[in-house]
Motif scaffolding. Structure first.
Motif: not given
Length: 261
Positions: A101-118
């Motif tokens: 299992f994991s923690t998933q955090i992503a940042l969406l900017h104007k519909g585009e995926l910008l950052v991801g942390v897993s």
């Protein structure tokens, strides 16, 4: 590539993931309340506590940003920046006491995926992978890249959510693909994407997912040199429910077998 100092977005996401990890490590394999949601999936008090902790960190750093969380829902979803959060992706594993299992955090900017942390705090001593557009992908501080495997005969394929795949229209063509690859595995959840981005396997096929499961991983795979679409070849977006991810070199060969548009 020399690792640059992470951007404020990445720094905040990493801090939020660590806040969740502290909670997870303190409760893992212990006693906690489990409830069953309307979709028959479990949710625990730990999931909710982790999402609250993540939102507190990110909201303090970026008070104008929106949120879309697995447990607490949507908030200011029309904001320019929106954080996508799955506090414990793989709650069934967490409940049963094994570390997939994991923690998933992503940042969406104007519909585009910008950052991801897993972040998988209880797996293999802890794995934290992060990526940001144009900055590469990094696992526990070391840059990772997809493999250079360019033939199906040398490739390793990992599949997830097999029951749904088996009932879908591409089960027969998936069987054809399995016959052509070197090895077939079923790591599932975050782990096969970590392996793909690290060059340790070459293709991932998965069904029955949602964007919160895979948004961060999509950024990571992309920045490691791979690619990710849905099983129909469509771009990853808020409505995505399946995944075809490759090291890039194998995309054409896999698509040809699966007859993807």
């Amino acid at each position: 590539m020399t690792q640059r100092a992470p951007s404020p977005f990445v720094q905040a996401a990493m801090e939020a993931a660590e806040a969740a990890a502290d909670i997870i490590r303190s409760r893992y394999q212990g006693a906690f309340d489990v409830q069953i949601k309307a979709d028959d999936s479990p949710v625990t008090e730990v999931d909710i506590a982790c999402e609250k902790a993540i939102k507190a960190v990110l909201g303090n750093a970026f008070p104008d940003h929106g949120f879309y969380g697995e447990e607490l829902g949507r908030e200011s979803i029309d904001a320019e920046f929106v954080w996508l959060i799955d506090p414990i992706d793989g709650t069934k594993s967490f409940v049963r006491g094994y570390p997939f299992f994991s923690t998933q955090i992503a940042l969406l900017h104007k519909g585009e995926l910008l950052v991801g942390v897993s972040s998988a705090p209880c797996f293999d001593g802890g794995q934290v992978v992060w990526a940001e557009r144009g900055q590469g992908a990094w696992l526990n501080g070391a840059q990772i890249r997809v493999s250079d495997v360019d033939t199906l005969a040398r490739s390793t394929l990992s599949i997830g959510n097999v029951p749904t795949l088996a009932s879908g229209p591409r089960w027969a063509t998936l069987g054809q693909l399995i016959q052509q690859v070197h090895r077939i595995r079923g790591y599932g959840d975050f782990y096969h994407y970590h392996l793909l981005a690290s060059g340790k396997l070459d293709v991932v096929i998965e069904s029955d997912v949602n964007i919160l499961d895979i948004a961060a991983l999509a950024v990571i795979v992309r920045e490691a040199g791979g690619d990710m679409t849905d099983l129909d070849g469509g771009a990853i977006d808020l409505e995505t429910t399946s995944v075809l991810a490759t090291n890039g070199r194998l995309r054409e060969s896999v698509v040809a077998v699966l007859d993807v548009d």
